[in-house]
Scaffold this active site. Structure first.
Site, short mmCIF file in Angstrom:
data_model
loop_
_atom_site.label_atom_id
_atom_site.label_comp_id
_atom_site.label_asym_id
_atom_site.label_seq_id
_atom_site.Cartn_x
_atom_site.Cartn_y
_atom_site.Cartn_z
N ARG A 174 18.83 25.21 -3.15
CA ARG A 174 18.34 24.63 -1.89
C ARG A 174 19.44 23.89 -1.13
NH1 ARG A 174 15.81 27.77 -3.40
NH2 ARG A 174 13.73 27.75 -4.30
N SER A 225 7.57 21.93 -0.69
CA SER A 225 7.88 21.02 -1.80
C SER A 225 8.51 19.74 -1.27
CB SER A 225 8.86 21.67 -2.77
OG SER A 225 8.27 22.82 -3.32
N GLU A 295 13.35 17.09 -1.36
CA GLU A 295 13.82 18.38 -0.81
C GLU A 295 13.54 18.39 0.69
OE1 GLU A 295 13.04 21.93 -3.06
OE2 GLU A 295 12.47 23.03 -1.24
#
Ligand SMILES: Cc1cc2nc3c(=O)[nH]c(=O)nc-3n(C[C@H](O)[C@H](O)[C@H](O)COP(=O)(O)OP(=O)(O)OC[C@H]3O[C@@H](n4cnc5c(N)ncnc54)[C@H](O)[C@@H]3O)c2cc1C
Length: 303
Positions: A174, A225, A295
């Site tokens: 990510r 998320s 995130e």
């Protein structure tokens, strides 16, 4: 700001909105106003916008479909550039596609599957733009953007435009080079896909979508998320084990379906979400001695 707005309008860079609530541009439906929000109408317009931003020494922020954002209630000062229609070109050349930074990832995955082009099955339910997916190295089901990206065309703050190769994008979980190391705007990307049987691709995509529908609050206002997985643990499992599913502060609620999702249960402010994030972090630290990192990108205010 009036002179900046006039200059932007004179250069015909696209739609220019003043004091635009960012709640209208995020999937969480939360966020205060942008001083100026611009939806550029072509690739060259983004360069013109950056030139004007630099000339007036204004802060700038780029967003896509707002699906990984918590925008603070104070909003965002300066200029917000939103890539969408206007940067949604698509060209197919054999197994390579050149796609605009504003193109929807879900739309691309669907149209590629119909042509029997494989590689984007993982992305079937990721509601972002190509630019946002490149910046985040978005992924799911064991794959991510780093597996298919050949190169990305980036506009940097100083007005230069460069094609960065997959290696230069420095992808990991990510993360990409665009996060902090080399901030810039992803204008377009070249992806390499491969020919496969159409039925196999669509079946895989359907399976991925069904999995999401059964495990995630897909149709509630949320930002995917909230926490990065503190590997080898999974954020959702830790939150569930700590008994936090359904926990609510103001209008922000930990999803009953998935511990790593916070939903806007109605009228949530960014402060409600921030307070809930801090509460979850504190609880997990106390119970499991694990530090959780977000995130979701928290932007605006003084950040
Ligand atoms: C229901 C749901 C499910 C999700 N599932 C997943 C999943 O399975 N996997 C996953 O990885 N993510 C998932 N997400 C999160 C999100 O969709 C991805 O992170 C997506 O890539 C964000 O793209 P965006 O266009 O919405 O970016 P935004 O949310 O608008 O922005 C996110 C960040 O990217 C930057 N950015 C955006 N566009 C550009 C650009 N053109 N150039 C440079 N930087 C840019 C922004 O500055 C910001 O820092 C999910 C979100 C939701 C709401």
């Amino acid at each position: 700001m009036e002179n900046v707005i006039q200059e932007l309008r004179d250069r015909e860079v696209g739609k220019v909105l003043e004091q635009e609530p960012l709640a209208n541009h995020t999937t969480m439906k939360i966020g205060g106003p942008a001083d100026i929000l611009i939806i550029p109408n072509r690739v060259e317009a983004v360069k013109d916008i950056m030139d004007i931003v630099k000339k007036h020494d204004l802060p700038w922020t780029v967003i896509g479909r707002g699906s990984n954002l918590l925008v603070l209630d104070e909003g965002i000062r300066g200029v917000v550039i939103k890539l969408g229609a206007g940067l949604d070109h698509l060209e197919i050349d054999g197994d390579q596609v050149t796609v605009g930074g504003g193109y929807s990832v879900v739309r691309l995955a669907t149209s590629m599957s119909k042509k029997g082009m494989s590689g984007l099955e993982f992305a079937a339910g990721i509601p972002g733009s190509i630019g946002g997916a490149v910046y985040m190295n978005a992924g799911a089901h064991g794959s991510d953007m780093s597996e298919i990206l050949v190169k990305a065309r980036i506009l940097f703050e100083d007005g230069t435009i460069e094609w960065l190769t997959n290696e230069e994008m420095d992808f990991s979980y990510r993360t990409s080079v665009l996060q902090k190391k080399r901030p810039g705007v992803c204008l377009e990307a070249i992806l390499k896909l491969e020919q496969k049987e159409r039925e196999a691709i669509t079946a895989q995509m359907q399976q991925n979508k069904d999995y999401r529908k059964n495990t995630q609050p897909y149709s509630s206002p949320c930002a995917g998320s909230i926490f990065r997985n503190p590997l080898p643990d999974h954020a959702g499992n830790l939150v569930e084990k700590a008994g936090l599913k359904g926990y609510q502060i103001g209008g922000a609620k930990v999803s009953e379906m998935h511990g790593n999702f916070i939903v806007n249960a109605g009228g949530a402010t960014a402060k409600d979400v921030l307070d809930l994030i801090e509460y979850v972090k504190k609880t997990i630290r106390e119970q499991y001695d694990v530090d959780m990192h977000t995130e979701v990108e928290i932007i605006g205010g003084n950040r």
